[in-house]
Design an enzyme around this catalytic site. Sequence first.
Site, short mmCIF file in Angstrom:
data_model
loop_
_atom_site.label_atom_id
_atom_site.label_comp_id
_atom_site.label_asym_id
_atom_site.label_seq_id
_atom_site.Cartn_x
_atom_site.Cartn_y
_atom_site.Cartn_z
N ILE A 110 0.83 -1.20 0.00
CA ILE A 110 0.00 0.00 0.00
C ILE A 110 0.86 1.25 0.00
O ILE A 110 0.55 2.25 -0.67
CB ILE A 110 -0.95 -0.06 1.21
N ASP A 111 1.97 1.23 0.73
CA ASP A 111 2.86 2.37 0.83
C ASP A 111 3.48 2.70 -0.53
O ASP A 111 3.47 3.85 -0.98
CB ASP A 111 3.95 2.08 1.86
N ASP A 112 4.06 1.70 -1.17
CA ASP A 112 4.66 1.92 -2.49
C ASP A 112 3.62 2.41 -3.49
O ASP A 112 3.90 3.29 -4.31
CB ASP A 112 5.31 0.63 -3.00
#
Length: 682
Positions: free
Chosen positions: A405-407
Amino acid sequence: MTATTDGSTGALPPRAAAASETRTDIPAAAGVPDVPDAARRAVARATDFLLARQDAEGWWKGDLETNVTMDAEDLLLRQFLGILDEATAQAAALFIRGEQREDGTWATFYGGPGELSATIEAYVALRLAGDAPDAPHMAKASAWIRAQGGIAAARVFTRIWLALFGWWKWEDLPELPPELIFFPTWVPLNIYDFGCWARQTIVPLTIVSAKRPVRPAPFPLDELHTDPAHPNPVKPLAPVASWDGAFQRLDKALHALRKVAPKRLRRAAMNTAARWIIERQENDGCWGGIQPPAVYSIIALHLLGYDLQHPVIREGLASLERFAVWREDGARMIEACQSPVWDTCLATIALVDAGLPTDHPQLVKAADWMLGEEIVRPGDWAVRRPGLPPGGWAFEFHNDNYPDIDDTAEVVLALRRVRHHDPDRVEGAIARGVRWNLGMQSKNGAWGAFDVDNTSPFPNRLPFCDFGEVIDPPSADVTAHVVEMLAVEGLAHDPRTRRGIEWLLAEQEPDGSWFGRWGVNYIYGTGSVVPALVAAGIPVSHPAVRRAVAWLESVQNDDGGWGEDLRSYKDARKWAGRGASTASQTAWALMALLAAGEKESKAVERGVAWLAATQREDGSWDEPYFTGTGFPWDFSINYHLYRQVFPLTALGRYLNGDPFAGRLPAPGARAADRPRAEAKGM
């Protein structure tokens, strides 16, 4: 720096004035009288440095440095498989020896205290490379190990490696039955209750635990026991009414069950686990793009009869070779993981924010590469989101099973900054990434890194799981990056975004900071959350923003920079926001302060001056300190590109402002474009 009570060199830097005071005593850094001009020169040098290091394919990747257990376990794997060669052993030993502390120990981060398991594994690796146990550096290490309780006090993973050679008894390790693979998702302790990194490691280890292999030991390790005649002294069980006591007794029951478990069921479980492992092998031969699951998967499959020339094993071993970084002195360092997607999106953001034209050929090439890395098939995340269409990005070169999710949030923010020759392709990829991220929101309104609602309280209680974080609960830094991305996409007023904002506001610490899960620590969390809140429409006058500003000003170092030691994960009261100034952490603090409207403040002036004054002539910054987090405290990371991309971003925003400030889309504007993209084949 003076030594601390744990033997490390981590003296507390002088704290700045109290948060409630107005800062009027912070002079510009020595030798930097004109801060904006110095910032412009620093940006020009840093931009040239970063552009020169882009790969021809369009990506950036800095070394990902962790600790010597990666190198030691690589040698132990090769010894177990019978493929350890002298050149590899000596190159690894050269690196491991270079990381030894003066007291004979090995730490898990720069400047940190000696760590028992890391020291044991490093010692054994050097024995494999031929270092004599009575050599001064080895004798010093073994004496320290004995003083800490010897092998018996080491983590389970270390003792598993030793059990592979008969240096520890399998019977004295926690049981990990392969029948776990049959547990449905509604049963506690099913494999999907574990974070993806733990899941990928535990599944192959169930096979290893069931097989209990022992290879001939090349030498004894009596010198690492407090009493070689009784290497594993009996420890009393925790009270039966406690969680620890309950799980200890469960482990005893599993040991008893092993003796009566139906052989056909156990065989079926191991074969099912093997299929699960093979199905998740990536195109480059690795598993999840990270080293530990690859190591244990190779061992597990080899124990089931896969020989070293089998394509699965052969490609797995070849993938591990790509984790090796060869240094100029001939030393060989093993990366736990590689971070090209993360590094590339952060580099793209930094360069655009620093003023590089948005259609610069190298930015377009970076966007092309990121677009090619989009993941368009379901992975393990679909177990809990079966109806959610795929879309998103992983951290590594090859990791289609575990996009994160972060990337995905940061790649969207990077792509949105580039003027690409195929805007429909970009819009389609962004729309899929936004849709996937929204679908991965946890029930509390926040976001974890890889899975939804991965918050079971049970996995961390297992006696086996003493190696670090094994679940993936939502975190402030990931949630902040998603909220910032959604705001840029015109979704700041979407109810799902507002739930994320409400969660972030509720998670603020009493002192005004936010905990950092994937970066060190409160500076990272605060540096992530404040820009996100402001991007989403929270006014800079909001009490949460003002408290964050006051906290950042209160922890600024006397030299003008910011730093935070990893010990803040163990002792926040003493270490939160405290540590030697680093380029990346100074940049995070500046990004928060700039977002909060503090450009003209003395704190920002001094922080910018510190970055300009500490830049090297070639445009880079030196940063030996570890500012990245794998597992809080237990596994720390030095991302070698952090020292470059974050200072460039901060300096760029100081000079140019946030590229999206004042020109965000109207609520729903980009969301309204989505049907057009879908109609064109999104």
